[in-house]
Design a protein around this motif. Structure first.
Motif, PDB file in Angstrom:
ATOM      1  N   UNK A  28       0.852  -1.174   0.000  1.00  0.00           N
ATOM      2  CA  UNK A  28       0.000   0.000   0.000  1.00  0.00           C
ATOM      3  C   UNK A  28       0.889   1.225   0.000  1.00  0.00           C
ATOM      4  N   UNK A  29       0.705   2.099  -0.953  1.00  0.00           N
ATOM      5  CA  UNK A  29       1.511   3.298  -1.041  1.00  0.00           C
ATOM      6  C   UNK A  29       0.616   4.521  -0.937  1.00  0.00           C
ATOM      7  N   UNK A  30       1.180   5.560  -0.358  1.00  0.00           N
ATOM      8  CA  UNK A  30       0.444   6.812  -0.302  1.00  0.00           C
ATOM      9  C   UNK A  30       0.905   7.647  -1.481  1.00  0.00           C
ATOM     10  N   UNK A  34       6.459   8.583  -8.428  1.00  0.00           N
ATOM     11  CA  UNK A  34       7.603   9.087  -7.672  1.00  0.00           C
ATOM     12  C   UNK A  34       7.175   9.885  -6.455  1.00  0.00           C
ATOM     13  N   UNK A  35       5.898  10.180  -6.365  1.00  0.00           N
ATOM     14  CA  UNK A  35       5.417  10.941  -5.221  1.00  0.00           C
ATOM     15  C   UNK A  35       5.013  10.037  -4.054  1.00  0.00           C
ATOM     16  N   UNK A  38       5.206   6.733   1.291  1.00  0.00           N
ATOM     17  CA  UNK A  38       5.101   5.677   2.300  1.00  0.00           C
ATOM     18  C   UNK A  38       4.626   4.404   1.641  1.00  0.00           C
ATOM     19  N   UNK A  39       5.384   3.353   1.844  1.00  0.00           N
ATOM     20  CA  UNK A  39       4.951   2.069   1.305  1.00  0.00           C
ATOM     21  C   UNK A  39       4.881   1.073   2.446  1.00  0.00           C
ATOM     22  N   UNK A  40       3.737   0.532   2.635  1.00  0.00           N
ATOM     23  CA  UNK A  40       3.543  -0.422   3.719  1.00  0.00           C
ATOM     24  C   UNK A  40       3.026  -1.739   3.179  1.00  0.00           C
ATOM     25  N   UNK A  41       3.461  -2.784   3.801  1.00  0.00           N
ATOM     26  CA  UNK A  41       2.972  -4.102   3.411  1.00  0.00           C
ATOM     27  C   UNK A  41       1.862  -4.503   4.381  1.00  0.00           C
ATOM     28  N   UNK A  66       2.162  11.477   8.551  1.00  0.00           N
ATOM     29  CA  UNK A  66       1.887  12.299   7.375  1.00  0.00           C
ATOM     30  C   UNK A  66       2.997  13.283   7.051  1.00  0.00           C
ATOM     31  N   UNK A  67       4.228  12.788   6.975  1.00  0.00           N
ATOM     32  CA  UNK A  67       5.363  13.663   6.696  1.00  0.00           C
ATOM     33  C   UNK A  67       5.416  14.027   5.224  1.00  0.00           C
TER      34      UNK A  67
END
Ligand SMILES: [Zn+2]
Length: 67
Positions: A28-30, A34-35, A38-41, A66-67
């Motif tokens: 899951x990416x926010x 290239x923007x 955050x990538x979370x599994x 939310x950086x």
């Protein structure tokens, strides 16, 4: 602890997502491209009673910063 939405019993946590036929999991990416910052599994919780599954992310604090 995660509670099943269907039968309110405790779900088993920590299962990994596997896509059949490939070695890739789901991430899951926010944002996109290239923007994406955050990538979370995601992990999976499964209800042992009715089989309901629920997706969740373990380090939710990093996402909500939310950086
Ligand atoms: Zn259930």
């Amino acid at each position: 602890m995660r509670i099943c939405r269907q039968c309110q019993c405790e779900m088993l946590k920590g299962f990994d997502i596997k896509v059949e036929g490939a070695a890739y999991g789901i991430k899951i990416a926010k944002g996109t491209g290239i923007f994406a910052n955050r990538i979370e599994k995601p992990k999976v919780a499964i209800c042992p009673k009715c089989g309901e599954i629920s997706l969740y992310v373990e380090n939710i604090d990093e996402i909500s910063e939310n950086k």
